[in-house]
Structures are given as structure tokens and as C-alpha cells.
Write a protein that holds these residues in place. Structure first.
Motif, short mmCIF file in Angstrom:
data_model
loop_
_atom_site.label_atom_id
_atom_site.label_comp_id
_atom_site.label_asym_id
_atom_site.label_seq_id
_atom_site.Cartn_x
_atom_site.Cartn_y
_atom_site.Cartn_z
N LEU A 99 -18.97 1.11 -50.56
CA LEU A 99 -20.16 1.07 -49.70
C LEU A 99 -20.14 2.22 -48.70
O LEU A 99 -21.18 2.84 -48.44
N ALA A 100 -18.98 2.54 -48.16
CA ALA A 100 -18.88 3.67 -47.21
C ALA A 100 -19.19 4.99 -47.91
O ALA A 100 -19.88 5.85 -47.35
N LEU A 101 -18.70 5.15 -49.13
CA LEU A 101 -18.98 6.38 -49.87
C LEU A 101 -20.47 6.50 -50.17
O LEU A 101 -21.06 7.57 -49.99
N ILE A 102 -21.08 5.40 -50.58
CA ILE A 102 -22.53 5.40 -50.84
C ILE A 102 -23.29 5.76 -49.56
O ILE A 102 -24.23 6.55 -49.57
N GLU A 105 -22.90 9.45 -49.01
CA GLU A 105 -23.52 10.28 -50.04
C GLU A 105 -25.04 10.21 -50.05
O GLU A 105 -25.71 11.23 -50.22
N SER A 106 -25.61 9.01 -49.91
CA SER A 106 -27.05 8.86 -50.13
C SER A 106 -27.76 7.94 -49.15
O SER A 106 -28.98 7.79 -49.25
N ARG A 107 -27.00 7.33 -48.26
CA ARG A 107 -27.58 6.31 -47.36
C ARG A 107 -28.37 5.26 -48.16
O ARG A 107 -29.44 4.82 -47.77
N PHE A 108 -27.82 4.91 -49.32
CA PHE A 108 -28.34 3.83 -50.18
C PHE A 108 -29.69 4.16 -50.82
O PHE A 108 -30.44 3.27 -51.20
N ASP A 109 -29.95 5.45 -51.01
CA ASP A 109 -31.17 5.89 -51.69
C ASP A 109 -30.84 6.15 -53.15
O ASP A 109 -30.18 7.13 -53.48
N GLN A 119 -26.93 13.01 -58.50
CA GLN A 119 -28.00 12.01 -58.49
C GLN A 119 -27.52 10.62 -58.10
O GLN A 119 -26.38 10.25 -58.35
N GLY A 120 -28.45 9.85 -57.54
CA GLY A 120 -28.25 8.44 -57.29
C GLY A 120 -27.40 8.14 -56.07
O GLY A 120 -27.02 9.02 -55.31
N MET A 121 -27.12 6.86 -55.90
CA MET A 121 -26.41 6.40 -54.72
C MET A 121 -25.05 7.04 -54.53
O MET A 121 -24.65 7.35 -53.43
N MET A 122 -24.31 7.20 -55.63
CA MET A 122 -22.97 7.77 -55.52
C MET A 122 -22.95 9.26 -55.84
O MET A 122 -21.89 9.86 -55.93
N GLN A 123 -24.14 9.85 -55.99
CA GLN A 123 -24.28 11.29 -56.20
C GLN A 123 -23.41 11.80 -57.35
O GLN A 123 -22.50 12.62 -57.18
#
Length: 196
Positions: A99-102, A105-109, A119-123
Motif C-alpha cells: 500500500l505504501a509503494l502504491i 507510485e500512483s496515489r491509488f490512481d 502504468q497502473g497503481m504499481m507503475q
């Protein structure tokens, strides 16, 4: 010519044209290691993680409360949290670390795209789809993105003998630099960390 080679050639051409492109060249993904490719293939091909219903309820309620400012709808939060817990647990990672990495990386976008195309939540870099022979995978699909991202982070954590800072730097493509790992660990400690 593979995707990574094509990107390298394109950026090399840019480098000859603009000095600013030099920093972009250092952001290019390296050719994936065969061991990591094989691990991703096995993990992506597999498709629950809580051992105890009470533990599930406590964790989901706690994390849902923390996640509310980033994901307003309760059903969306719970769906995401179940996916995070499942994929993190499968990969041997702490779900709160993921959750911290997400967050970093993307602030949950789920539709986030970085300047280098992650791309995505975890880039996750899209070249992984070609490397795995899975061009149909959608990296903006949370389950797919989490499966890829958790597998990659777990691999790097094992490769670095449990050194979280080095594993996070590898994940981000910034090995040898401390800014990104410090940011993720700070977010983990300040917002998402769950005492065992």
C-alpha cells in the motif's frame, strides 16, 4: 528488435538531438533477468490470503479507514484491499508495504502513467507484457497490475537478501540512490505500517 532495444535506440537518437534526453536514457528499463521473467510467468498464470475471518475484518476495516481519503467509495476500497492482501501475501510481502509503494507510485490512481510509460497503481513497465508473451494483459486492471508489481518487488527483495532500500531502488530503477526508497519507507511508517 525487442521493446527495450527499440526504446534504447529511440532515446539514443534523442540524446544526439537534445541534452535533456540524457536523463531519460538513464530511466530506460534494463533487459529483464531470465529468472525474474520465469517467476512472473508462473505468478501471472496463477490466480485467498486471510487465514482467519477476524483478522480479515480487523485489517480490512483499519486499512479501509486509512484509504478513504484516496479511494472514496467503500466497495472500491474493500475490493482493492482484498486484491492487495491476496497478491502481497502470494508474493511474501507485507500488504501494508505494498500500500505504501502504491501510495508513492500512483496515489491509488489505476490509470496513472509515468513519464517513462510505467502504468497502473504499481507503475509496471509495459515491456513486461511482451517479455511474458502476454500482450493482452491490461496493466490498468488492478488485479493484473498488483500481480506483476508484487512479483517484481518480491523478486528484488530476495535478490537483495531482504534489504528493503535496495529492493525498492531496484523496483524504481534508481539503484544506488536513496530518495525513492526513503520516500516509500517514510510513507509506510507514517501512514500504512501495521504492527505485527
Amino acid at each position: 528488435m525487442g521493446p527495450a532495444s527499440w526504446w534504447r535506440c529511440a532515446l539514443l537518437a534523442l540524446l544526439l538531438v537534445t541534452p535533456a534526453a540524457h536523463s531519460a536514457l538513464s530511466q530506460l528499463p534494463q533487459a529483464p533477468e531470465p529468472e525474474l521473467r520465469a517467476l512472473l510467468q508462473r505468478t501471472v498464470a496463477e490466480s485467498e490470503s486471510f487465514q482467519d475471518r477476524f483478522d480479515a475484518e480487523v485489517w480490512l476495516l483499519d486499512m479501509s479507514t486509512r484509504l478513504q481519503r484516496y479511494v472514496p467509495r467503500a466497495d472500491d476500497r474493500l475490493t482493492l484491499l482484498r486484491l492487495v492482501h491476496r497478491e502481497a501475501s502470494k508474493a511474501g510481502l507485507k500488504p501494508d508495504l505494498v500500500l505504501a509503494l502504491i501510495h508513492a507510485e500512483s496515489r491509488f490512481d489505476r490509470f496513472a502513467i509515468s513519464s517513462v510509460g510505467a502504468q497502473g497503481m504499481m507503475q509496471v513497465m509495459p515491456f513486461w507484457k511482451a517479455e511474458l508473451g502476454r500482450p493482452q494483459d491490461n496493466l490498468t486492471d488492478n488485479a493484473t497490475n498488483l500481480r506483476y508489481g508484487c512479483t517484481i518487488l518480491s523478486y528484488y527483495l530476495k535478490k537483495e537478501n531482504g534489504d528493503l532500500s535496495r529492493a525498492l531502488a531496484r523496483y524504481n530503477g534508481s539503484l544506488g540512490k536513496n530518495e525513492y526508497p526513503a520516500r516509500v519507507i517514510g510513507i509506510w511508517q507514517d501512514i500504512w505500517y501495521v504492527k505485527p
